[in-house]
Design a protein around this motif. Structure first.
Motif, PDB file in Angstrom:
ATOM      1  N   GLY A 139       0.826  -1.198   0.000  1.00 35.61           N
ATOM      2  CA  GLY A 139       0.000   0.000   0.000  1.00 35.61           C
ATOM      3  C   GLY A 139       0.863   1.252   0.000  1.00 35.61           C
ATOM      4  O   GLY A 139       0.409   2.339  -0.348  1.00 35.61           O
ATOM      5  N   ASP A 170      -6.778   0.619  -3.512  1.00 32.02           N
ATOM      6  CA  ASP A 170      -7.632   1.144  -2.436  1.00 32.02           C
ATOM      7  C   ASP A 170      -8.434   2.353  -2.921  1.00 32.02           C
ATOM      8  O   ASP A 170      -9.604   2.518  -2.576  1.00 32.02           O
ATOM      9  CB  ASP A 170      -6.786   1.503  -1.206  1.00 32.02           C
ATOM     10  CG  ASP A 170      -6.145   0.264  -0.581  1.00 32.02           C
ATOM     11  OD1 ASP A 170      -6.620  -0.856  -0.860  1.00 32.02           O
ATOM     12  OD2 ASP A 170      -5.162   0.415   0.160  1.00 32.02           O
ATOM     13  N   ASP A 187      -9.731  -7.543  -6.032  1.00 32.32           N
ATOM     14  CA  ASP A 187      -9.170  -8.828  -6.442  1.00 32.32           C
ATOM     15  C   ASP A 187     -10.297  -9.850  -6.627  1.00 32.32           C
ATOM     16  O   ASP A 187     -10.398 -10.522  -7.666  1.00 32.32           O
ATOM     17  CB  ASP A 187      -8.175  -9.281  -5.355  1.00 32.32           C
ATOM     18  CG  ASP A 187      -7.467 -10.583  -5.682  1.00 32.32           C
ATOM     19  OD1 ASP A 187      -8.050 -11.418  -6.396  1.00 32.32           O
ATOM     20  OD2 ASP A 187      -6.336 -10.774  -5.202  1.00 32.32           O
ATOM     21  N   GLY A 278       2.567  -6.439   0.815  1.00 30.84           N
ATOM     22  CA  GLY A 278       1.187  -6.878   0.973  1.00 30.84           C
ATOM     23  C   GLY A 278       0.424  -7.039  -0.331  1.00 30.84           C
ATOM     24  O   GLY A 278      -0.467  -7.874  -0.443  1.00 30.84           O
TER      25      GLY A 278
HETATM   26  O1  KG4 Z   1       2.184  -4.520   2.888  1.00 27.60           O
HETATM   27  P1  KG4 Z   1       0.821  -4.145   3.332  1.00 27.60           P
HETATM   28  O2  KG4 Z   1       0.082  -5.067   4.260  1.00 27.60           O
HETATM   29  O3  KG4 Z   1       0.850  -2.756   4.054  1.00 27.60           O
HETATM   30  C1  KG4 Z   1       1.602  -1.708   3.541  1.00 27.60           C
HETATM   31  O4  KG4 Z   1       2.805  -1.597   3.890  1.00 27.60           O
HETATM   32  O5  KG4 Z   1       1.030  -0.936   2.758  1.00 27.60           O
HETATM   33  O6  KG4 Z   1      -0.043  -3.905   2.013  1.00 27.60           O
HETATM   34  C2  KG4 Z   1      -1.424  -3.618   2.064  1.00 27.60           C
HETATM   35  C3  KG4 Z   1      -1.882  -3.157   0.689  1.00 27.60           C
HETATM   36  C4  KG4 Z   1      -3.218  -2.460   0.753  1.00 27.60           C
HETATM   37  O7  KG4 Z   1      -3.207  -1.375  -0.137  1.00 27.60           O
HETATM   38  C5  KG4 Z   1      -4.184  -3.549   0.291  1.00 27.60           C
HETATM   39  O8  KG4 Z   1      -5.362  -3.071  -0.286  1.00 27.60           O
HETATM   40  C6  KG4 Z   1      -3.345  -4.265  -0.723  1.00 27.60           C
HETATM   41  O9  KG4 Z   1      -2.019  -4.275  -0.194  1.00 27.60           O
HETATM   42  N1  KG4 Z   1      -3.799  -5.647  -0.928  1.00 27.60           N
HETATM   43  C7  KG4 Z   1      -4.297  -6.102  -2.092  1.00 27.60           C
HETATM   44  C8  KG4 Z   1      -4.614  -7.455  -1.880  1.00 27.60           C
HETATM   45  N2  KG4 Z   1      -4.301  -7.779  -0.593  1.00 27.60           N
HETATM   46  C9  KG4 Z   1      -3.793  -6.652  -0.030  1.00 27.60           C
HETATM   47  N3  KG4 Z   1      -4.486  -5.487  -3.255  1.00 27.60           N
HETATM   48  C10 KG4 Z   1      -4.982  -6.219  -4.245  1.00 27.60           C
HETATM   49  N4  KG4 Z   1      -5.311  -7.526  -4.142  1.00 27.60           N
HETATM   50  C11 KG4 Z   1      -5.155  -8.183  -2.987  1.00 27.60           C
HETATM   51  N5  KG4 Z   1      -5.469  -9.475  -2.891  1.00 27.60           N
END
Ligand code: KG4
Ligand code: ZN
Length: 347
Positions: A139, A170, A187, A278
């Motif tokens: 994110g 998001d 997704d 993520g």
């Molecule tokens: O690494 P993370 O947990 O936190 C950050 O450091 O940002 O990443 C979370 C991000 C969020 O924007 C979330 O919407 C996205 O990754 N995310 C996804 C999926 N799972 C998490 N985006 C698209 N498809 C997914 N399955």
């Protein structure tokens, strides 16, 4: 001599992560998240996250030690995220790590969160034995890294010029009326839609962008294109085919990420690609990366989701690599850096 036992602490965003790593072996990884408290605000509130870290820190450290059956006195080094991330949350983690370092009389290593997202792969798929490529997508970041040595030699080939991949998901989630964070919802919807229904733009892929931005990403134009398309549809009084919009948008993101990453692997003669962060949970990215890496003869490494999202194991893994590389510990007066550059692996 046995490899040092490293305690890793991660608090750059909403996850309080604590893990114990010896060499490339993970003993235990404990995570507490404050995401539920942020969901109703539609974004992470730094002060809410800081307070949650403060409350969760000691119980999470205790849990990691208990589950790993390790006594605090056995720890050889403390690694902590020094940046990038949110200043308040980072400060809570750094304070806890400094207190442990002083109390135990063991060295402190402040490390880079984004590089940790690549380092954690060693705990899952084994040591990096040759030059590798790492795509870190979350994110907060979308970075392409050439990894010669995870502790000492990482080069940033490119990054996003505006939104990170997860952030773009998001934001599109918000405009489609989905709950925060929208990424996982898009997704899921995308799996039911047609990825070729709408041709959304692929940022920074025009021939004119090759010279300066071959490995950079840009997702804000795509997000605007989705917003315009949805608005035009609504203005015309027509129903918005949400699954097709989601699928076409997700396909555009996955297409750009994988095309540029594989081009970078080819240009640098790299045969191993690590994906972390993520956003690597995203099915469209996973499917396209698997397909294109197989076609290009590239070995693709994506760890299980729990090691892709923020966690303590990634920081303990990078700390372990840094200690074994013989790098000097950090001073106890280090600060945190919300925008720590990728040229800094340790502080
Ligand atoms: O690494 P993370 O947990 O936190 C950050 O450091 O940002 O990443 C979370 C991000 C969020 O924007 C979330 O919407 C996205 O990754 N995310 C996804 C999926 N799972 C998490 N985006 C698209 N498809 C997914 N399955
Ligand atoms: Zn992260």
């Amino acid at each position: 001599m046995a490899d040092p036992l490293v305690l890793g602490i991660e608090t750059s965003c909403d996850e309080t992560g604590v893990a114990l790593v010896r060499g490339d072996d993970l003993l235990f990884d404990a995570v507490a998240s404050s995401m539920d408290e942020h969901a109703r605000y539609g974004g992470i509130i730094p002060e809410v996250a800081s307070r949650a870290h403060l409350e969760a820190m000691t119980p999470t450290i205790r849990r990691a030690l208990g589950e790993a059956d390790v006594d605090l006195s056995e720890i050889d080094a403390v690694a902590v995220t020094a940046g990038p991330g949110l200043v308040g949350p980072l400060t809570i983690g750094a304070s806890a790590a400094k207190a442990l370092s002083i109390g135990l009389g063991k060295p402190l290593y402040g490390v880079n969160h984004v590089i940790g997202h690549a380092a954690v792969n060693q705990l899952v798929d084994g040591p990096f034995t040759e030059r590798s490529m790492a795509l870190v997508v979350s994110g907060g970041h979308s970075s392409l890294l050439l990894v010669d040595d995870i502790a000492t030699d990482v080069t940033e080939l490119g990054s996003t010029l505006d939104d990170a991949a997860g952030e773009a998901f998001d934001k599109v989630g918000r405009l489609l009326g989905l709950p925060y964070p929208g990424g996982p919802h898009i997704d899921r919807l995308a799996r039911e839609g047609d990825p070729e229904a709408i041709r959304f733009p692929r940022g920074l892929t025009a021939p004119k962008d090759q010279a300066k931005h071959a490995y950079d990403f840009s997702f804000s134009g795509l997000k605007t294109a989705v917003a315009r398309w949805v608005e035009a549809r609504q203005d015309a009084g027509k129903e918005v085919p949400v699954a097709d919009v989601a699928a076409s948008f997700a396909a555009a993101v996955a297409d750009v990420l994988t095309a540029k990453t594989i081009a970078a692997c080819r240009a640098h003669d790299v045969g191993t690609l690590i994906i972390g962060g993520g956003f690597s949970a995203n099915s469209q990215l996973r499917d396209m990366a698997a397909e294109r890496c197989a076609a290009a003869g590239i070995d693709l490494r994506i760890p299980p989701i729990r090691y892709c999202t923020d966690n303590g194991a990634m920081i303990a893994a990078l700390g372990s690599a840094v200690v074994r590389a013989g790098l000097p510990p950090s001073d106890l007066d280090i600060g945190v850096d919300s925008s720590m550059p990728l040229t800094t692996i340790t502080v």
